[in-house]
Design a protein around this motif. Structure first.
Motif, PDB file in Angstrom:
ATOM      1  N   VAL A  66       0.847  -1.193   0.000  1.00 56.48           N
ATOM      2  CA  VAL A  66       0.000   0.000   0.000  1.00 56.48           C
ATOM      3  C   VAL A  66       0.879   1.238   0.000  1.00 56.48           C
ATOM      4  N   ASP A  67       0.608   2.178  -0.918  1.00 58.21           N
ATOM      5  CA  ASP A  67       1.405   3.407  -0.925  1.00 58.21           C
ATOM      6  C   ASP A  67       0.755   4.471  -0.052  1.00 58.21           C
ATOM      7  N   ASP A  68       1.373   5.649   0.010  1.00 54.82           N
ATOM      8  CA  ASP A  68       0.910   6.703   0.920  1.00 54.82           C
ATOM      9  C   ASP A  68      -0.461   7.259   0.564  1.00 54.82           C
ATOM     10  N   HIS A  69      -0.955   6.949  -0.632  1.00 52.15           N
ATOM     11  CA  HIS A  69      -2.266   7.454  -1.059  1.00 52.15           C
ATOM     12  C   HIS A  69      -3.302   6.338  -1.140  1.00 52.15           C
ATOM     13  N   GLY A  70      -2.964   5.178  -0.605  1.00 52.97           N
ATOM     14  CA  GLY A  70      -3.903   4.075  -0.621  1.00 52.97           C
ATOM     15  C   GLY A  70      -3.863   3.240  -1.877  1.00 52.97           C
ATOM     16  N   GLY A  71      -2.953   3.554  -2.779  1.00 47.46           N
ATOM     17  CA  GLY A  71      -2.819   2.761  -3.989  1.00 47.46           C
ATOM     18  C   GLY A  71      -2.198   1.403  -3.695  1.00 47.46           C
ATOM     19  N   LEU A  72      -2.570   0.399  -4.458  1.00 47.69           N
ATOM     20  CA  LEU A  72      -2.078  -0.956  -4.261  1.00 47.69           C
ATOM     21  C   LEU A  72      -0.957  -1.267  -5.243  1.00 47.69           C
ATOM     22  N   ILE A  73       0.056  -1.949  -4.741  1.00 46.51           N
ATOM     23  CA  ILE A  73       1.251  -2.255  -5.516  1.00 46.51           C
ATOM     24  C   ILE A  73       1.515  -3.749  -5.414  1.00 46.51           C
ATOM     25  N   SER A  74       1.712  -4.395  -6.552  1.00 45.66           N
ATOM     26  CA  SER A  74       2.088  -5.811  -6.548  1.00 45.66           C
ATOM     27  C   SER A  74       3.592  -5.924  -6.349  1.00 45.66           C
ATOM     28  N   TYR A  75       3.987  -6.809  -5.465  1.00 47.82           N
ATOM     29  CA  TYR A  75       5.398  -6.967  -5.142  1.00 47.82           C
ATOM     30  C   TYR A  75       5.724  -8.445  -5.002  1.00 47.82           C
ATOM     31  N   ALA A  76       6.755  -8.877  -5.686  1.00 46.87           N
ATOM     32  CA  ALA A  76       7.223 -10.255  -5.594  1.00 46.87           C
ATOM     33  C   ALA A  76       8.483 -10.285  -4.742  1.00 46.87           C
ATOM     34  N   ALA A  77       8.413 -10.976  -3.628  1.00 53.72           N
ATOM     35  CA  ALA A  77       9.575 -11.058  -2.738  1.00 53.72           C
ATOM     36  C   ALA A  77      10.697 -11.831  -3.412  1.00 53.72           C
ATOM     37  N   PRO A  78      11.937 -11.362  -3.275  1.00 62.32           N
ATOM     38  CA  PRO A  78      13.053 -12.059  -3.929  1.00 62.32           C
ATOM     39  C   PRO A  78      13.330 -13.399  -3.249  1.00 62.32           C
ATOM     40  N   ALA A  79      13.876 -14.318  -4.018  1.00 59.54           N
ATOM     41  CA  ALA A  79      14.327 -15.591  -3.451  1.00 59.54           C
ATOM     42  C   ALA A  79      15.596 -15.345  -2.648  1.00 59.54           C
ATOM     43  N   VAL A  80      15.692 -15.936  -1.483  1.00 62.87           N
ATOM     44  CA  VAL A  80      16.849 -15.730  -0.598  1.00 62.87           C
ATOM     45  C   VAL A  80      17.326 -17.071  -0.072  1.00 62.87           C
ATOM     46  N   GLU A  81      18.606 -17.085   0.350  1.00 56.14           N
ATOM     47  CA  GLU A  81      19.156 -18.283   0.957  1.00 56.14           C
ATOM     48  C   GLU A  81      18.787 -18.322   2.439  1.00 56.14           C
ATOM     49  N   PRO A  82      18.435 -19.492   2.963  1.00 56.35           N
ATOM     50  CA  PRO A  82      18.145 -19.583   4.399  1.00 56.35           C
ATOM     51  C   PRO A  82      19.377 -19.215   5.214  1.00 56.35           C
ATOM     52  N   LEU A  83      19.147 -18.542   6.322  1.00 51.63           N
ATOM     53  CA  LEU A  83      20.241 -18.195   7.224  1.00 51.63           C
ATOM     54  C   LEU A  83      20.642 -19.421   8.035  1.00 51.63           C
ATOM     55  N   THR A  84      21.932 -19.533   8.315  1.00 52.20           N
ATOM     56  CA  THR A  84      22.458 -20.674   9.062  1.00 52.20           C
ATOM     57  C   THR A  84      22.578 -20.324  10.533  1.00 52.20           C
ATOM     58  N   ARG A  85      21.988 -21.149  11.373  1.00 53.45           N
ATOM     59  CA  ARG A  85      22.038 -20.922  12.808  1.00 53.45           C
ATOM     60  C   ARG A  85      23.448 -21.224  13.318  1.00 53.45           C
ATOM     61  N   PRO A  86      24.081 -20.311  14.056  1.00 48.52           N
ATOM     62  CA  PRO A  86      25.427 -20.573  14.588  1.00 48.52           C
ATOM     63  C   PRO A  86      25.433 -21.779  15.519  1.00 48.52           C
ATOM     64  N   THR A  87      26.562 -22.469  15.540  1.00 53.81           N
ATOM     65  CA  THR A  87      26.699 -23.658  16.390  1.00 53.81           C
ATOM     66  C   THR A  87      27.606 -23.406  17.591  1.00 53.81           C
ATOM     67  N   ALA A  88      28.157 -22.199  17.684  1.00 56.09           N
ATOM     68  CA  ALA A  88      29.049 -21.875  18.806  1.00 56.09           C
ATOM     69  C   ALA A  88      28.791 -20.448  19.260  1.00 56.09           C
ATOM     70  N   ARG A  89      29.195 -20.127  20.466  1.00 51.15           N
ATOM     71  CA  ARG A  89      29.071 -18.767  20.983  1.00 51.15           C
ATOM     72  C   ARG A  89      29.945 -17.813  20.177  1.00 51.15           C
ATOM     73  N   PHE A  90      29.484 -16.583  20.039  1.00 55.64           N
ATOM     74  CA  PHE A  90      30.254 -15.584  19.315  1.00 55.64           C
ATOM     75  C   PHE A  90      31.525 -15.268  20.077  1.00 55.64           C
ATOM     76  N   GLY A  91      32.624 -15.117  19.358  1.00 55.57           N
ATOM     77  CA  GLY A  91      33.900 -14.837  19.994  1.00 55.57           C
ATOM     78  C   GLY A  91      34.379 -13.413  19.817  1.00 55.57           C
ATOM     79  N   SER A  92      33.988 -12.770  18.725  1.00 60.59           N
ATOM     80  CA  SER A  92      34.545 -11.451  18.417  1.00 60.59           C
ATOM     81  C   SER A  92      33.676 -10.293  18.902  1.00 60.59           C
ATOM     82  N   ARG A  93      32.396 -10.544  19.177  1.00 61.24           N
ATOM     83  CA  ARG A  93      31.475  -9.486  19.601  1.00 61.24           C
ATOM     84  C   ARG A  93      30.539 -10.027  20.679  1.00 61.24           C
ATOM     85  N   ILE A  94      30.009  -9.117  21.497  1.00 65.97           N
ATOM     86  CA  ILE A  94      28.920  -9.420  22.413  1.00 65.97           C
ATOM     87  C   ILE A  94      27.657  -8.809  21.829  1.00 65.97           C
TER      88      ILE A  94
END
Length: 394
Positions: free
Chosen positions: A7-35
């Motif tokens: 929906v745009d700012d004036h109530g107009g309708l817009i067709s949108y096709a979501a792009p194909a994406v790669e699934p995110l990989t869940r980490p298997t270990a605690r982060f070491g470089s950042r908190i």
């Protein structure tokens, strides 16, 4: 590929096709470089009287389930913060129960060895109903919440206090109040600097509207008690000010960015210094943040930017002015991703953003790979449009 009607700012309708994406990989270990802490929101019972001024009635299954979701991706949880609607509907009784439940859940479900890495909680003076109190009353109010939170075993964030912002007459008052509080903490805490974009009542916090001057006060507070300060969460939406303060912090004291506009570069750093994270944005894009931190641990900065970079445009939309309504976008996206049965919020705050604003969140979330199940998101979004009188032709 999933098709959306936007929906745009004036109530107009817009067709949108979501792009194909790669699934995110869940980490298997605690982060070491950042908190990294994601500042989690709360979910009310959809049937409750979620109108302004009413006590919060929390859906504990959904609220704690969302925290388990963040822990499962290796993120710590920052709880009972402004993202959880402190000062915007979360009353004192609900805040205490949230802290106790979240800490108890973290003990058994987070997978962290140290509870203070699994969950940090906000300590404030917001249980005091009087608008104006003196410095001693501010300290007593902080101390009451501090004692309770430490009893739960959680880490502590000393939140910016509206009462202190009114009571303080100079930077020396902040040095005095924080000094007296830090003298009594059981383990190092995180300080909290929230800018007026998030809460106009905190303008001039730490004694000056000039960020450079206020930073001197912050450094004095930390310098007087470096062993009592784990770090400072800085949420001014001013990357240059954060970088300047970060460069002056004592060794061992961390800068936890709360800059929901500029976190990608601040977390990556300049090769010498970097910021850690305590972000409301990460409640919206937790899996992306986790996958990006895993890339940093592998010293793969290109992949880090590829994963986290697109989320910044989404975050900027969620946190667009008036920024203090960002919680609506966080809860909305949580609903789209199936973490809660309704987009309802405490105090009726789910009505704080327009359909066009939410529509842009949908598009940017799809672009950023922040929709865990695009088909579910489309079904829920189109249902919301239908409730609002916009029929989607499928």
């Amino acid at each position: 590929m999933t098709d959306f009607t936007l929906v745009d700012d004036h109530g107009g309708l817009i067709s949108y096709a979501a792009p194909a994406v790669e699934p995110l990989t869940r980490p298997t270990a605690r982060f070491g470089s950042r908190i990294a802490f994601a500042a989690a929101h709360v979910v009310p019972n959809a049937y409750a009287d979620n109108t302004p001024g009413r006590p919060a009635e929390i859906d504990w299954d959904a609220t704690l389930g969302f925290r388990r979701h963040l822990w499962s991706w290796g993120l710590g949880v920052a709880d009972a913060m402004d993202t959880a609607q402190r000062n915007m509907g979360l009353d004192a009784a609900a805040t205490r129960e949230l802290i106790a439940r979240s800490a108890a859940e973290a003990r058994t479900e987070s997978g962290f060895d140290d509870l203070a890495d699994a969950v940090v909680v906000g300590v404030n003076t917001d249980h005091i109903e009087a608008a104006d109190i003196d410095r001693d009353q501010v300290i007593a109010g902080y101390a009451e919440q501090l004692e309770f939170s430490q009893q739960q075993g959680a880490g502590v964030v000393l939140m910016a206090s509206r009462h202190l912002a009114r009571a303080a007459r100079s930077s020396a008052d902040y040095v005095d109040v924080y000094g007296r509080l830090l003298a009594d903490v059981e383990r190092p805490v995180i300080l909290h600097w929230l800018g007026e974009a998030f809460d106009p009542q905190l303008a001039g916090y730490f004694g000056s509207a000039d960020v450079a001057e206020a930073s001197k006060t912050v450094l004095e507070i930390i310098g007087n008690h470096p062993d009592k300060v784990r770090g400072i969460k800085m949420s001014l939406l001013d990357a240059d000010a954060e970088i300047a303060l970060r460069a002056e912090l004592p060794d061992g004291v961390r800068l936890f960015t709360g800059d929901d506009f500029n976190y990608v570069g601040l977390i990556e750093g300049d090769g010498v210094r970097h910021s850690d994270a305590l972000l409301g944005a990460f409640a919206a894009v937790g899996p992306n943040a986790a996958a990006a931190f895993a890339a940093l641990d592998d010293d793969d900065h290109e992949r880090y930017r590829a994963i986290l970079g697109p989320t910044e445009a989404l975050s900027r939309q969620i946190f667009a002015a008036p920024t203090f309504y960002y919680k609506t976008g966080v809860a909305f996206l949580s609903w789209l991703n199936g973490h809660q049965p309704s987009p309802a919020m405490i105090g009726g705050l789910h009505s704080a953003r327009s359909l066009p604003h939410l529509s842009e969140i949908v598009r940017l979330a799809a672009e950023a790979n922040a929709l865990s199940d695009p088909d579910l998101a489309a079904a829920r979004w189109h249902g919301l449009l239908s409730v609002n009188g916009i029929e989607v032709q499928r």
